[in-house]
Design an enzyme around this catalytic site. Structure first.
Site, PDB file in Angstrom:
ATOM      1  CE  LYS A   1      -2.429  -1.004   3.718  1.00 42.47           C
ATOM      2  NZ  LYS A   1      -2.047  -2.385   4.030  1.00 42.47           N
TER       3      LYS A   1
ATOM      4  NE  ARG B   1       9.476  -4.529   5.704  1.00 41.72           N
ATOM      5  CZ  ARG B   1       9.000  -3.289   5.573  1.00 41.72           C
ATOM      6  NH1 ARG B   1       8.688  -2.817   4.400  1.00 41.72           N
ATOM      7  NH2 ARG B   1       8.830  -2.536   6.627  1.00 41.72           N
TER       8      ARG B   1
ATOM      9  NE  ARG C   1       9.125  -3.097  11.891  1.00 44.16           N
ATOM     10  CZ  ARG C   1       8.230  -2.358  11.229  1.00 44.16           C
ATOM     11  NH1 ARG C   1       8.635  -1.380  10.437  1.00 44.16           N
ATOM     12  NH2 ARG C   1       6.942  -2.597  11.349  1.00 44.16           N
TER      13      ARG C   1
ATOM     14  NE  ARG D   1       1.935  -6.517  10.870  1.00 43.85           N
ATOM     15  CZ  ARG D   1       2.993  -6.089  10.175  1.00 43.85           C
ATOM     16  NH1 ARG D   1       4.168  -6.655  10.347  1.00 43.85           N
ATOM     17  NH2 ARG D   1       2.870  -5.116   9.309  1.00 43.85           N
TER      18      ARG D   1
ATOM     19  NE  ARG E   1      -5.283   0.067  11.134  1.00 41.91           N
ATOM     20  CZ  ARG E   1      -4.141  -0.344  10.610  1.00 41.91           C
ATOM     21  NH1 ARG E   1      -4.019  -1.571  10.183  1.00 41.91           N
ATOM     22  NH2 ARG E   1      -3.132   0.475  10.522  1.00 41.91           N
TER      23      ARG E   1
END
Ligand SMILES: [Zn+2]
Length: 216
Positions: free
Chosen positions: A13, A127, A162, A173, A88
């Site tokens: 996004k 990542r 992370r 998530r 959301r």
């Protein structure tokens, strides 16, 4: 243009929002950014939001909507806005619908970035982020690795994964997304505003959004 971008974490996004704002000078608006902005500006609404954030509580929807209302009326929104990661939930979508009616603003398009789950998992678990809070350069172990010692190429700090980007955290998530946010796809489909884009190439996604806007 006025667009809502829907899509799971890792669907891209942010990248697409950037391409769209570069294209027509509209502004990218995310809930996190406007909350931080209001807190930093020290507005009445910002002070209220800060209270919740400092207590580690969720900022209530009513307050988010008040901050959104003032944000959407700032001069830079005249050329349009890209809502990135907002709404959301269905209640937020209902509140946004009322707000846009009140402000006499019409949405051009709701874009759903439909990216297969294995692609998202692969993107996010590979990542890595520079641990220096002033740098935060993003790396990818496959496509953009840090130095052989695992250090940041810009500032030399250690590059880390992370906590919210481990496979376990991402799975969680994605579950939350499927439960709370995925119903918005049907919501906007019923409103007749939805454009579903299934591609993993940001150039392809950008092209099909532009084509959908032209058809308006
Ligand atoms: Zn760095």
């Amino acid at each position: 243009m006025r667009i809502i971008l829907l899509g799971a974490p890792g669907a891209g996004k942010g990248t697409i929002a950037k391409m769209l704002t570069d294209y027509d000078r509209s502004v990218q608006i995310s809930t996190g950014d406007i909350l931080r902005g209001a807190v930093k500006a020290g507005t009445e609404l910002g002070k209220k939001a800060q209270g919740y954030m400092e207590r580690g509580e969720l900022v209530p929807d009513s307050l988010i909507m008040d901050i959104m209302e003032s944000r959407l009326q700032e001069p830079d929104c005249k050329k349009g806005f890209i809502l990135d990661g907002f709404p959301r939930t269905i209640p937020q979508a209902d509140a946004l619908k009322k707000l846009l009616q009140k402000l006499n603003l019409k949405l051009d398009l709701v874009v759903n970035l439909d990216v297969p789950r294995p692609v998202i998992l692969d993107r996010l678990t590979t990542r890595r982020t520079c641990s220096n809070s002033a740098c935060q350069e993003i790396y990818n172990v496959k496509s953009k690795p840090p130095t052989a010692e695992g250090k940041c190429k810009k500032c030399g700090s250690p590059v880390v994964q992370r906590a919210d980007e481990t496979e376990e955290a991402i799975t969680k998530r994605l579950e939350t997304y499927n439960e709370k946010t995925a119903p918005l796809i049907q919501y906007y489909q019923q409103e007749g505003a939805l454009k579903n884009v299934s591609s993993t190439s940001s150039d392809e996604i950008f092209t099909s959004i532009k084509a959908a806007l032209k058809g308006k």
